[in-house]
Design an enzyme around this catalytic site. Sequence first.
Site, mmCIF file in Angstrom:
data_model
loop_
_atom_site.group_PDB
_atom_site.id
_atom_site.type_symbol
_atom_site.label_atom_id
_atom_site.label_comp_id
_atom_site.label_asym_id
_atom_site.label_seq_id
_atom_site.Cartn_x
_atom_site.Cartn_y
_atom_site.Cartn_z
ATOM 1 N N ASP A 160 0.864 -1.184 0.000
ATOM 2 C CA ASP A 160 0.000 0.000 0.000
ATOM 3 C C ASP A 160 0.900 1.234 0.000
ATOM 4 O O ASP A 160 1.532 1.547 1.014
ATOM 5 C CB ASP A 160 -0.915 -0.016 1.222
ATOM 6 C CG ASP A 160 -2.002 1.046 1.155
ATOM 7 O OD1 ASP A 160 -2.302 1.524 0.036
ATOM 8 O OD2 ASP A 160 -2.565 1.405 2.206
ATOM 9 N N ASN A 181 9.953 6.794 0.201
ATOM 10 C CA ASN A 181 9.381 7.606 -0.868
ATOM 11 C C ASN A 181 9.062 6.663 -2.027
ATOM 12 O O ASN A 181 9.921 6.341 -2.841
ATOM 13 C CB ASN A 181 10.379 8.685 -1.309
ATOM 14 C CG ASN A 181 9.760 9.698 -2.260
ATOM 15 O OD1 ASN A 181 8.821 9.384 -2.995
ATOM 16 N ND2 ASN A 181 10.274 10.915 -2.249
ATOM 17 N N ASP A 188 -2.243 12.254 -2.019
ATOM 18 C CA ASP A 188 -2.290 13.711 -1.881
ATOM 19 C C ASP A 188 -2.526 14.318 -3.262
ATOM 20 O O ASP A 188 -1.758 14.062 -4.196
ATOM 21 C CB ASP A 188 -0.966 14.198 -1.299
ATOM 22 C CG ASP A 188 -1.027 15.652 -0.840
ATOM 23 O OD1 ASP A 188 -1.777 16.433 -1.456
ATOM 24 O OD2 ASP A 188 -0.309 15.995 0.107
ATOM 25 N N LYS A 207 -2.251 22.507 -6.848
ATOM 26 C CA LYS A 207 -1.606 23.579 -7.619
ATOM 27 C C LYS A 207 -0.869 23.006 -8.818
ATOM 28 O O LYS A 207 -0.220 21.963 -8.733
ATOM 29 C CB LYS A 207 -0.634 24.358 -6.728
ATOM 30 C CG LYS A 207 -1.322 25.120 -5.596
ATOM 31 C CD LYS A 207 -0.318 25.878 -4.752
ATOM 32 C CE LYS A 207 -1.013 26.626 -3.610
ATOM 33 N NZ LYS A 207 -0.045 27.365 -2.763
ATOM 34 N N ASP A 215 -10.799 10.346 -4.354
ATOM 35 C CA ASP A 215 -12.081 11.053 -4.332
ATOM 36 C C ASP A 215 -11.993 12.385 -5.081
ATOM 37 O O ASP A 215 -12.903 13.204 -5.000
ATOM 38 C CB ASP A 215 -12.551 11.299 -2.894
ATOM 39 C CG ASP A 215 -11.514 12.014 -2.035
ATOM 40 O OD1 ASP A 215 -10.357 12.165 -2.494
ATOM 41 O OD2 ASP A 215 -11.839 12.427 -0.910
#
Length: 310
Positions: A99, A153, A178, A182, A214
Site C-alpha cells: 500500500d 518515498n 495527496d 496547484k 475522491d
Amino acid sequence: MRRVGVAMRSRVWKWSGAMDIGRATLVRKAADGRRPGADARLLLDAYRDLGLDHEVYSASGGVRTRQHVNPLKKELQQPPVEVDWSCTFQNTNKPLVVDVGCGPGRFVLSWAKRDADRLNYLGIDIRNPIIERANRWSKKLQLHRSAQFLMVNGTLFLDQVLHNYPGSVRLVCIQFPDPHFKKRHKKRRIVQAGLCEQLKTILPQGGLLFFQTDVEEVALDAKEIFVQHLLPDFSFHSAHAKMQEDQAIETLRLTEEECCNNGHAAMDVWDTSIEADPWLSQNPLGICTEREVATLNEGKPVYRMLLQKR
C-alpha cells in the site's frame, strides 16, 4: 490561538457531541492528520472492526503530522537502506501486498487481520510519525509477523525497496493520494511516469495495480499516465468490462489462479473516448481505507481503477 481553538472544539465534541462540522468530515480530517486533538476518538469508528479500542490507541500514542508533505524534499530523495525481509516478516515466501501512501494504516491492518496466513502486507509512507504508530498498532494487534510499515518515498524508490523480496509482489495499491492541486505541484503526485516504469519491474505477470481517489481531476490525470506508460504491458482488469455490462464485481481473493487466469484481455485498451463513467463503482478488494470510509459516509464519489500486468 489555533491550538486553543482545536482543543476547545475537541473538548466540545468529547463532552456534548454538538459540533457544526459533520462527523464524517471530522473522521476525514483525523485520518489525514489535520485534527490531532480529535484523532483518537474520531478514528475509533474506522478502526472498530480491528478491535483497536481507546486503550490500545492510548498505549500506542497520538501523533502530530503535516497533512501535505513535499515528496521532492532533499531528505526524502535519499535512497533507502536495503530491507532485511527475514527480520521483517515471519514467512518471506508469501505473496506481498503493498500500500503506497498508506497513511495511518487501516487498510493494511484490516486485510492482515482477515488473511494473515496467505499474504504479507507492507504499508509505506513518507511521514515517519504515522509509520511508527502503525507499527505499534500492528504489534499491539499481534499482526506484526505479516503486516509491517516502512518510511519510504514510493514514487522514487519503490523498486529499490522491493527488488530483493523473496516472494512475489501480488498487488500494489495507491489509494487517495495527496492531490497537490496547484499546477506547479503536480510533479509531487505519486503517479508519475517513473513510478509506472518501476511497476513494470516490480509486478510479475498477473500482478495487480489498484488506484482510487475522491478527486476526479487526480483520477483523470492518473488514468492518462497509466494509459501512456503502462499499456500495453498492463491492461485494465475485466472488472471494468463487467461494470460496463452492469454485472456485479466479485471481491478479489488474489489467489495465484485468479491472478494468472483472469481473462483480463477483455479490456486490453481503455477506450478513452467513452463518455460513460469508466470508473469501478465498487471496491474490488472489499477493504476500505480511513479516507474511503469518510468519503462514502459523506455520499461523495470514489474514482477507482484496477490494472493487471500481462
